[in-house]
Write an enzyme that holds these catalytic residues in place. Structure first.
Site, PDB file in Angstrom:
ATOM      1  N   VAL A 302       0.660  -1.213   0.188  1.00 49.68           N
ATOM      2  CA  VAL A 302      -0.084   0.123  -0.021  1.00 49.68           C
ATOM      3  C   VAL A 302       0.979   1.267   0.550  1.00 49.68           C
ATOM      4  O   VAL A 302       0.884   2.034  -0.836  1.00 49.68           O
ATOM      5  CB  VAL A 302      -1.247  -0.097   1.322  1.00 49.68           C
ATOM      6  N   GLN A 305       2.339   1.545  -3.454  1.00 44.90           N
ATOM      7  CA  GLN A 305       1.027   2.115  -4.587  1.00 44.90           C
ATOM      8  C   GLN A 305       1.362   3.689  -4.160  1.00 44.90           C
ATOM      9  O   GLN A 305       0.913   5.008  -5.183  1.00 44.90           O
ATOM     10  CB  GLN A 305       0.112   1.310  -3.907  1.00 44.90           C
ATOM     11  N   GLU A 306       1.046   4.294  -2.950  1.00 42.51           N
ATOM     12  CA  GLU A 306       0.761   6.396  -2.630  1.00 42.51           C
ATOM     13  C   GLU A 306       1.393   6.718  -2.493  1.00 42.51           C
ATOM     14  O   GLU A 306       1.732   7.314  -3.199  1.00 42.51           O
ATOM     15  CB  GLU A 306       0.111   5.478  -0.791  1.00 42.51           C
ATOM     16  N   SER A 307       3.060   6.040  -2.473  1.00 43.42           N
ATOM     17  CA  SER A 307       4.066   7.210  -2.544  1.00 43.42           C
ATOM     18  C   SER A 307       5.362   6.659  -2.874  1.00 43.42           C
ATOM     19  O   SER A 307       5.982   7.465  -3.217  1.00 43.42           O
ATOM     20  CB  SER A 307       4.588   7.735  -0.972  1.00 43.42           C
ATOM     21  N   TYR A 431      -6.129   0.488  -8.548  1.00 38.46           N
ATOM     22  CA  TYR A 431      -5.183   0.678  -7.062  1.00 38.46           C
ATOM     23  C   TYR A 431      -4.752  -0.319  -7.036  1.00 38.46           C
ATOM     24  O   TYR A 431      -4.191  -0.823  -6.023  1.00 38.46           O
ATOM     25  CB  TYR A 431      -6.079   2.062  -6.256  1.00 38.46           C
TER      26      TYR A 431
END
Length: 476
Positions: A302, A305-307, A431
């Site tokens: 996660v 994927q986010e940053s 996502y």
């Protein structure tokens, strides 16, 4: 993984009683154990914190369970050791990434192939890439494992290309050859696609030069005297059944399914950051995940994927930090979203909150995927999509069904009927798909390759590469 062949087993036992010569199978049954020599390699057998593992190890273990006996293993480093143990009667069977060759067929009893793998010549990216055998110059080093299917293929090729020469080694493993190619100490190596795909994560500078237009059939090896025996028959029967029933494919999928994820466009970036950035935050992902009862690899996926594991990441919509929390969510959680460690802690707590908030009837992986989607698009929009899914006659508790309907939230005729309105419904679908890709690679890495590079370096320190090869000269 148990296999039941009770009728066949009874026939075999009856047949054994009528034989004058003691069948190797009878010896195995009498002692109550199957002793197997296994090569220590990522494709065959390795140890990690959850115990023993490996593609061939799992299948050998299943074969022992099928026979109703205990599996005993002897771990060796090369083919010559395995042959010595089999010749002296110290083991009943050998499994070590062995490709079927004419020589092995004459000297031993080989099982039916477990699978076939293409052979390929690999090279170091950025150097001259040969595209056929005739492109390999005489002053370049090409290497294979001695007595292997690859060595047999080269001998066949030498009849067509007399100027072809190479080096063979009994002391090194396939992973050593890949490391030598990556380090520029070896120009080319002939390896199987299976070995290359399993290990290419660790050798990103090694690429495929060309397809050798030959295959290697993976087999197990029994003593020569087992030829035509009941032991031979039941081993072949097991392999045939496991192949027919999809058992071999199932085990292979578990160990090699990361291959498809390594092909997608974002894989090179991800792999680079696994090596360079993830170690900076790994302990914090583990601690936060443990506190919230989550899988740390999922939490790390996660975060990527986010940053891309960047502590100061900022999106156009104002979410910030490693786990890209909104200011409102960070405030509710009481964390500083610009502090990477607090961001990881806050992201873990928020994901757990969303997971717990979902209706009880959503279970298993569907629950995880729904929680991830809610992390991305918001819980309210997820619930809107679930209502649309149910209204269209599909299962609102199935992620696959909800994923099909989430994009409808971009269309006015659908979002105008919902409580939370418009949402970029395509984004949570992508996502979740991306996180599943990242998680798959991380799980494979964690499961199969613990301390792999460290072990490779340790072995390299013990072996003198300059004396590890014998040269097979060109014919002209």
């Amino acid at each position: 993984m148990k296999f039941k062949f009770l009728p066949l087993f009874l026939v075999i036992l009856i047949g054994l009683s009528a034989c004058d010569r003691v069948d190797p199978l009878e010896k195995v049954l009498e002692k109550g154990s199957l002793k197997v020599a296994l090569r220590s390699s990522p494709a065959v057998f390795y140890e990690h914190r959850e115990g023993h593992a490996g593609f061939e190890y799992e299948l050998v273990r299943s074969f022992a369970e099928h026979l109703g006996v205990e599996l005993k293993t002897v771990i060796v480093e090369n083919q010559q050791e395995m042959e010595s143990l089999l010749d002296s009667g110290q083991v009943d069977l050998v499994a070590g990434g062995l490709g079927r060759t004419q020589e092995l067929q004459e000297r031993y009893t080989l099982t039916k192939p477990l699978l076939d793998s293409a052979l390929m010549v690999v090279y170091r990216r950025g150097t001259f890439r040969p595209r056929a055998w005739e492109d390999i110059a005489e002053d370049k080093d090409l290497a294979v494992l001695a007595d292997s299917r690859q060595a047999e293929v080269l001998r066949n090729q030498q009849a067509k290309y007399p100027e072809l020469g190479w080096k063979e080694t009994e002391d090194l493993a396939v992973t050593d050859l890949l490391k030598l190619v990556q380090d520029g100490e070896l120009d080319y190596a002939l390896v199987s696609a299976q070995d290359f795909n399993l290990n290419r994560f660790f050798f990103p500078r090694v690429g495929v030069a060309f397809d050798a237009e030959a295959t290697s059939s993976l087999v197990w090896m029994l003593p020569r005297k087992a030829r035509g025996s009941q032991f031979n028959a039941i081993a072949d029967g097991f392999v045939a059944y496991a192949s027919r029933q999809g058992v071999i494919d199932e085990v292979r999928e578990r160990y090699y399914r990361h291959e498809e994820y390594l092909e997608y466009v974002g894989a090179p970036l991800f792999l680079r950051h696994v090596r360079n950035r993830l170690p900076l935050y790994e302990d914090h992902f583990k601690a936060a995940a443990e506190d919230q009862g989550l899988d740390w690899l999922l939490l790390a996926a996660v975060g990527f994927q986010e940053s891309h594991w960047r502590r100061n990441a900022v999106s156009p919509t104002g979410v910030r930090g490693l786990m890209m929390l909104t200011q409102r969510t960070a405030g509710e959680l009481g964390v500083n979203r610009l502090d990477p460690y607090e961001s990881i802690e806050g992201g873990a707590r928020y994901l757990r909150h969303l997971y717990n908030r979902l209706p009880d009837q959503i279970q298993g992986p569907d629950r995880t995927y729904m929680a991830l989607a809610a992390y991305n698009v918001g819980y309210g929009h997820l619930e809107d999509a679930r209502r649309i899914t149910q209204g269209q006659g599909y299962d609102p508790n199935s992620w696959d069904d909800v994923a099909e309907h989430l994009p409808l939230l971009t269309q006015r005729r659908w979002y105008s009927r919902t409580r939370f309105g418009y949402a970029r419904g395509n984004e949570p679908v992508v996502y979740v798909k991306n996180i599943r890709r990242y998680l798959e690679i991380l799980e494979w890495h964690e499961r199969t390759q613990e301390n792999f590079l460290e072990k490779l370096e340790e072995r390299a320190a013990k072996v003198r590469f300059e004396t590890a090869f014998r040269k097979v000269p060109p014919m002209i």
